[in-house]
Scaffold this motif. Structure first.
Motif, PDB file in Angstrom:
ATOM      1  N   THR A  67       0.424   4.022  -2.778  1.00 48.47           N
ATOM      2  CA  THR A  67       0.084   5.395  -2.454  1.00 48.47           C
ATOM      3  C   THR A  67       1.036   6.377  -3.123  1.00 48.47           C
ATOM      4  O   THR A  67       0.635   7.428  -3.629  1.00 48.47           O
ATOM      5  N   ILE A  68       2.311   6.016  -3.126  1.00 51.23           N
ATOM      6  CA  ILE A  68       3.283   6.918  -3.750  1.00 51.23           C
ATOM      7  C   ILE A  68       3.031   7.022  -5.254  1.00 51.23           C
ATOM      8  O   ILE A  68       3.048   8.111  -5.835  1.00 51.23           O
ATOM      9  N   THR A  82      -6.124  22.603 -11.844  1.00 45.23           N
ATOM     10  CA  THR A  82      -6.041  23.657 -10.836  1.00 45.23           C
ATOM     11  C   THR A  82      -7.387  23.911 -10.181  1.00 45.23           C
ATOM     12  O   THR A  82      -7.507  23.973  -8.964  1.00 45.23           O
ATOM     13  N   HIS A 123      -3.810  16.481 -11.928  1.00 41.43           N
ATOM     14  CA  HIS A 123      -4.557  17.488 -11.196  1.00 41.43           C
ATOM     15  C   HIS A 123      -4.878  18.747 -12.001  1.00 41.43           C
ATOM     16  O   HIS A 123      -4.025  19.371 -12.593  1.00 41.43           O
ATOM     17  N   LEU A 174       0.225   6.644  -6.676  1.00 45.80           N
ATOM     18  CA  LEU A 174      -0.994   7.426  -6.805  1.00 45.80           C
ATOM     19  C   LEU A 174      -0.698   8.911  -6.682  1.00 45.80           C
ATOM     20  O   LEU A 174      -1.271   9.739  -7.404  1.00 45.80           O
ATOM     21  N   MET A 175       0.216   9.255  -5.790  1.00 48.08           N
ATOM     22  CA  MET A 175       0.550  10.660  -5.629  1.00 48.08           C
ATOM     23  C   MET A 175       1.114  11.231  -6.926  1.00 48.08           C
ATOM     24  O   MET A 175       0.826  12.361  -7.315  1.00 48.08           O
ATOM     25  N   ASP A 186     -11.024  22.535  -9.438  1.00 44.47           N
ATOM     26  CA  ASP A 186     -11.792  21.306  -9.473  1.00 44.47           C
ATOM     27  C   ASP A 186     -13.105  21.503 -10.210  1.00 44.47           C
ATOM     28  O   ASP A 186     -13.648  20.583 -10.802  1.00 44.47           O
ATOM     29  N   SER A 187     -13.612  22.703 -10.149  1.00 42.63           N
ATOM     30  CA  SER A 187     -14.956  22.900 -10.670  1.00 42.63           C
ATOM     31  C   SER A 187     -14.929  23.367 -12.124  1.00 42.63           C
ATOM     32  O   SER A 187     -14.080  24.133 -12.535  1.00 42.63           O
ATOM     33  N   GLU A 205      -1.725  11.636  -9.366  1.00 45.88           N
ATOM     34  CA  GLU A 205      -2.571  12.755  -9.009  1.00 45.88           C
ATOM     35  C   GLU A 205      -1.889  14.070  -9.369  1.00 45.88           C
ATOM     36  O   GLU A 205      -2.524  15.014  -9.864  1.00 45.88           O
ATOM     37  N   ALA A 206      -0.581  14.140  -9.117  1.00 46.27           N
ATOM     38  CA  ALA A 206       0.151  15.356  -9.460  1.00 46.27           C
ATOM     39  C   ALA A 206       0.082  15.609 -10.965  1.00 46.27           C
ATOM     40  O   ALA A 206      -0.049  16.741 -11.429  1.00 46.27           O
ATOM     41  N   TRP A 239     -13.420   5.280  -1.610  1.00 43.23           N
ATOM     42  CA  TRP A 239     -12.549   6.223  -2.332  1.00 43.23           C
ATOM     43  C   TRP A 239     -11.886   5.521  -3.521  1.00 43.23           C
ATOM     44  O   TRP A 239     -11.911   6.023  -4.646  1.00 43.23           O
ATOM     45  N   PRO A 251       0.813  -1.220   0.000  1.00 49.52           N
ATOM     46  CA  PRO A 251       0.000   0.000   0.000  1.00 49.52           C
ATOM     47  C   PRO A 251       0.844   1.268   0.000  1.00 49.52           C
ATOM     48  O   PRO A 251       0.463   2.280  -0.586  1.00 49.52           O
ATOM     49  N   LEU A 252       2.007   1.206   0.619  1.00 49.20           N
ATOM     50  CA  LEU A 252       2.879   2.373   0.648  1.00 49.20           C
ATOM     51  C   LEU A 252       3.300   2.747  -0.761  1.00 49.20           C
ATOM     52  O   LEU A 252       3.211   3.909  -1.194  1.00 49.20           O
ATOM     53  N   LYS A 297     -16.923  16.502  -4.261  1.00 49.64           N
ATOM     54  CA  LYS A 297     -16.302  15.963  -3.052  1.00 49.64           C
ATOM     55  C   LYS A 297     -17.246  16.015  -1.855  1.00 49.64           C
ATOM     56  O   LYS A 297     -17.158  15.174  -0.964  1.00 49.64           O
TER      57      LYS A 297
END
Lengths: 493, 493, 493
Positions: free
Chosen positions: C27-28, C40, C38, C30-31, C42-43, C34-35, C103, C23-24, C145
């Motif tokens: 998660t990394i 700027t 992403h 995933l980070m 959200d809407s 996500e970066a 999630w 999982p560690l 969210k």
């Protein structure tokens, strides 16, 4: 068995001493001052008050206030039954004390118009004069009194954190005096540095969204100094019938166990709930998109931290490879503390990571502080100081530049010219975070050391061995918190 | 030890008797009536409904509803373990009863279009016809049903206050019937006088912002009459093995102790939280500036009251000079009760003063009622009646004229031509307050006396000596609230 | 008595195994994703976000989150002290698990853009890509969210319902895995059918306002299968010193009693409070008139159900003609479950009727499931499955056509051309309700059976007889939830 008590009360039931008359007279004088000073309308004509923002912040403040109940249940539950009433008395009175301290002085020092940029003014004492907060009022869109209420429940949190770490052996009076000074002086000064419009750490670029450092690490540091100066809890050594430290010279320690894990778990749920207000309200406005994001990062960090703590303890021989409820509770809290500083700035995945580290860190630190013979009955130092520092650093490690730099309150250019990092540059933000942590905690350490030491010298901070053995409830409050239940009498551990 | 039970349930598990069919048939008839009467849109075209105001009032109502949990924990915690399930049953059912009573009749009587200015109408029974509240609806900017919900949780509070004072010896059925009549008849009538648009006390100038008198003193008065008619709790006198009053002829009383102070403290925190809704919501609108002010006065009074109670008990020999947790809890509650009437009208310093007096008053009154041999297991009469009266008088003593007179609901000129006092005139307001207190509590006293007496004559209100000795849980509910724990068997005191 | 523990912790306190690294690493990764992804803002520019609606939904979500504490207190209180820490560990971790499951996958499956109308898409995994919810976003006026948060606390509720029915004998690991799959897969799929914009049951006309079926009956069905496959709790038969089923062949069962009714009652109050959010928030917007109506129907049903349960038990010989607190608690909850589906559509009188039936139904079903030898320590199956079905049918029986058909989300014409019934036509709506109940619960039954069976085969789902006898706390967690209190040692029942 029946106990008989003499009824002759009311003779003594006049106001019992001159000590009481001082605050009474002070209050009456204050009423006259307030009557003289009072402006019909609290609000200046130019102000833009936003009702929706106010409701959101007040809702958040209610949740944070309720954390007092959470801490009370958690801390009392983690200690022995014989000290439960004492701990609850502390937790009930500490918010009352914090209310007075923050009203009388703290808020003015923290958010009042600034004096040399390192401390707020004195023009806002007793909230008598709203003009004393002219800078702060330009930054908020809610009534000053709503902001006061929100800041008050935060200040109360810092004070109540201390309560757990010094539990089961501190004198009530010493704790209350320390709490008063913490909330009236120390917390507002460091809080001013970080959160006041012109605080020097804020200007330098230090960022702590909802208080991983400002609230939690500060409370944890005050707790650390207190627990250190108090010394560890004692147990009755059978060989010589003496009360001695639970940490033996051979590296072994006497286990002291929680008396009510159901209460402690309830406390954890209440705190988890409260944290939605803690982080969600810290925007001081109801930006729908941002508060939703903050709630998710907060919740995800709590979840991964709790699971990590469960997993870690179930892999450790020390915990007999069993998931340990009290560690899971502290894991959840550690996750919440650690996401506090960055909840508005990091993505969900980073929140998951921050929580995972926190869940492991808490387990590690609880062991570590025991090794240092710092006795913390509820793990408050590990949770609030340890994870508070980790969370504050995490701002520098994982913040999304877009989220961090569009925050109105943060200058686009920090002292090193860069806002945020998010893998796209050397993490200069981390430097600002380190400076802030050292400054705030250094000050808090010094303040706490001086204050606890002074209290120790003047009125004493530790109860007698006999009181500790027999339980503070019976000795100092004359009650049994669980009357009618049979208990194991010699519950040293 | 294993206990065996026979499983033959379901034979009897048809609807068990004709008694049950009556409400069933009534409900079905009501459904037909409602279907016939129902208007598609509840709201009139001309109404100005404000969503923000509604959310605020509903949030406040949630907090006040939660006070039921607070009272439950407080009252059960303050009594003996052997009666815990009985008290909790009462506290759970009383809100259910209050819901029905207020829906069926109470709300119509209280806020319905008026009948001779001393009582509301009957056009609003079952909320079937919103036209029955035409005057009231012009005063509120929230849906009538939201206002109903808010008023309902207030009515429920008045009923649940009684529960504590009559605990450990009342028959469940008698308590539930009394609660029904209190919420259906008495509370709405006196509430109409003070809070309905044309209530005669309102027109006379009597002011009770959130119900120090209307809710708390009313509940306290009903409790006083109940506790008085019930008589004090009994203990088993060893000499002759008889159950006799805990108040002995020689002025000594048998101590009866709380069984769970942790629960009681949790209850206190929940109630403190709930009070933010109680007072903050009573504006029935979300005026940011005003609600912030109200929250601060509320909180400051609670804080000074708690500290004063702690200080007072630690100066009294009767409490062995020890801060007494149960008194601190009641002190906090006393402070909250006493600020309820004036929270919107006084300055912060006056709130501090009002709380200080309340904190001392509670300690004094608890002793005083014991001297009168009125046995109140949780101190409800002292807290709610005593501090309720004090708080209502405080409106006349400390109100800021500007705050009081700009309240839309209060006529600028009261019957004596002066609104508010604030040290700038003879406190005529105090006269109005006195009249209101006497009228409301006089009516409540008479109603309670008639109702309790009638119940006493018809179905009895006190359990048998045997039930009281062995515990209501075991005798009347067939349960042990804490199964599996060893308890001291003969827990008379 | 002192217990000594060896302090040698930190050696093992590196990240303890490769299991943790997965999982560690995930998660990394995933980070990084996500970066990269992403946006700027959200809407989308076209979105109409409403702050007031958002605050209302978030307030409701907080209340629903708090239901975790309510379920924890209720379930732990209803079981024996020896399993309290185990139950609380489950209840604390299950929300953490639900957070991750929903999630990672659940929310995408439930509300993501649809795939064949029977399942959501995979474009919304990890909430990485808000574009994956384009249809759903057109239906809501709050940030995605915020909607996620609200749906998450609902999903968590479904999972935590299971916890009570399988308590006192389930393996923690098996329960957590089941919860993960329930929230990640099964709950979102059936939830999609009913609540997603193009769910097939929604299109067919099936209506379940806040989840009597979607949440409660689903949780109850998963609980039923779990309790069935686990088998009943055992007790130590004295004759041969063996652990055997509490249901004896002669139709008699061994009584097993709650260990803390105070906690359970607190849980009930918290749940009652939480339900205001559960039903009130399910509009996903703050329509003042509608939410006020919903709160009243919710509260009235709870009240009549509680009173009916009290009345029913006091008329039954089985309960010794005594009002039974645990049944009253379950009655209240049954009333709340049953009004959930129809709270926005029925009049107050119908709500009263629905609650009355539920209060009786719970009492009946608890007896019935015992007869079937399905052992449900807390009555969760009766409350959530039984009353969930009743409540869903009630939509077809009592809905007011005007209320039902003006709901934007419900097509004016259902598959049979008629919307609502309210006595003015043959209740065709009832047919749609029946189809929906069968489809959703059929799927959930199959899923639960496969999952529980697989877990049983792979890792086992039931603890050993010894663990069950000695208590899961001592055996599996190494703790005593109530350390220091004397307990009855051999507490099989």
């Amino acid at each position: 068995m029946l106990t008989i008590k003499n009824l002759k009360i009311p003779k003594k039931l006049r106001l019992p001493s001159w000590k009481f008359c001082l605050p009474l007279i002070a209050t009456i004088l204050l009423m006259w001052a307030e009557a003289a000073l009072h402006q019909t309308t609290d609000s200046d004509p130019g102000e833009q008050l936003d009702t929706i923002n106010t409701i959101w912040v007040l809702l958040a403040a209610f949740l944070v206030f309720f954390m007092n109940a959470g801490f009370g249940m958690l801390e009392a539950g983690f200690c022995r039954y014989k000290n439960a009433a004492n701990i609850l008395t502390k937790n009930l009175l500490v918010f009352a004390i914090a209310t007075l301290a923050f009203w009388v002085l703290g808020f003015a020092l923290m958010m009042g118009d600034s004096f040399l940029d390192v401390i707020g003014g004195l023009k806002g004492l007793f909230l008598l004069n709203e003009q004393g907060f002219s800078e702060y009022k330009t930054k908020i869109t809610i009534p000053l009194k709503a902001a006061f209420f929100f800041q008050l429940v935060f200040a109360g949190t810092a004070a109540t954190i201390v309560s757990g770490a010094v539990a089961e052996r501190i004198k009530l009076k010493a704790f209350l005096w320390f709490s008063f000074f913490l909330v009236a002086l120390s917390y507002p000064i460091t809080g001013h540095w970080v959160w006041a419009p012109n605080g020097w750490l804020k200007q330098l670029g230090f960022v702590d969204f909802a208080g991983s450092t400002v609230v939690h690490a500060v409370g944890g540091m005050a707790a650390l100094v207190g627990a250190w100066l108090l010394g560890p809890r004692k147990y009755l050594r059978k060989e010589d019938d003496k009360m001695v430290s639970r940490y033996k010279d051979d590296g072994i320690r006497v286990a002291i166990r929680p008396h009510n894990l159901s209460m402690a778990t309830l406390g954890c749920f209440i705190l988890w709930l409260g944290w939605f207000g803690f982080n969600g309200g810290s925007l001081l406005k109801a930006d729908a998109e941002q508060i939703s994001h903050i709630l998710l990062t907060t919740n995800i960090a709590a979840a991964t931290a709790g699971l990590t703590a469960a997993f870690t303890t179930s892999k450790l021989k020390y915990f007999k490879n069993k998931p340990e409820l009290s560690m899971i509770i502290n894991g959840v809290l550690g996750g919440l503390v650690s996401i506090t500083a960055s909840s508005a700035y990091v993505e969900l995945s980073a929140a998951a990571f921050i929580g995972m580290v926190a869940g492991w860190l808490v387990v590690f630190l609880v062991g570590y502080f025991n090794k240092l013979k710092i006795d913390d009955p509820v793990g408050a130092i590990s949770v609030h100081l340890g994870c508070g520092i980790w969370g504050t650093l995490a701002v520098g490690l994982f913040s999304n530049k877009d989220r961090l730099c569009t925050d109105n309150d943060i200058k686009i250019k920090t002292f090193i010219g860069i806002c945020g990092t998010n893998f796209n540059g050397i993490p200069f933000q981390l430097v600002a975070q380190l400076i802030g942590i050292v400054a705030v905690l250094g000050f808090t350490f010094a303040f706490s050391w001086v204050t606890w030491s002074t209290l120790k010298a003047r009125i004493g901070i530790r109860v007698s061995d006999e009181d500790e053995l027999k339980g503070l409830d019976r000795q100092l409050h004359g009650v049994d918190a669980y009357h009618g239940f049979e208990k194991k009498e010699k519950i040293s551990g």
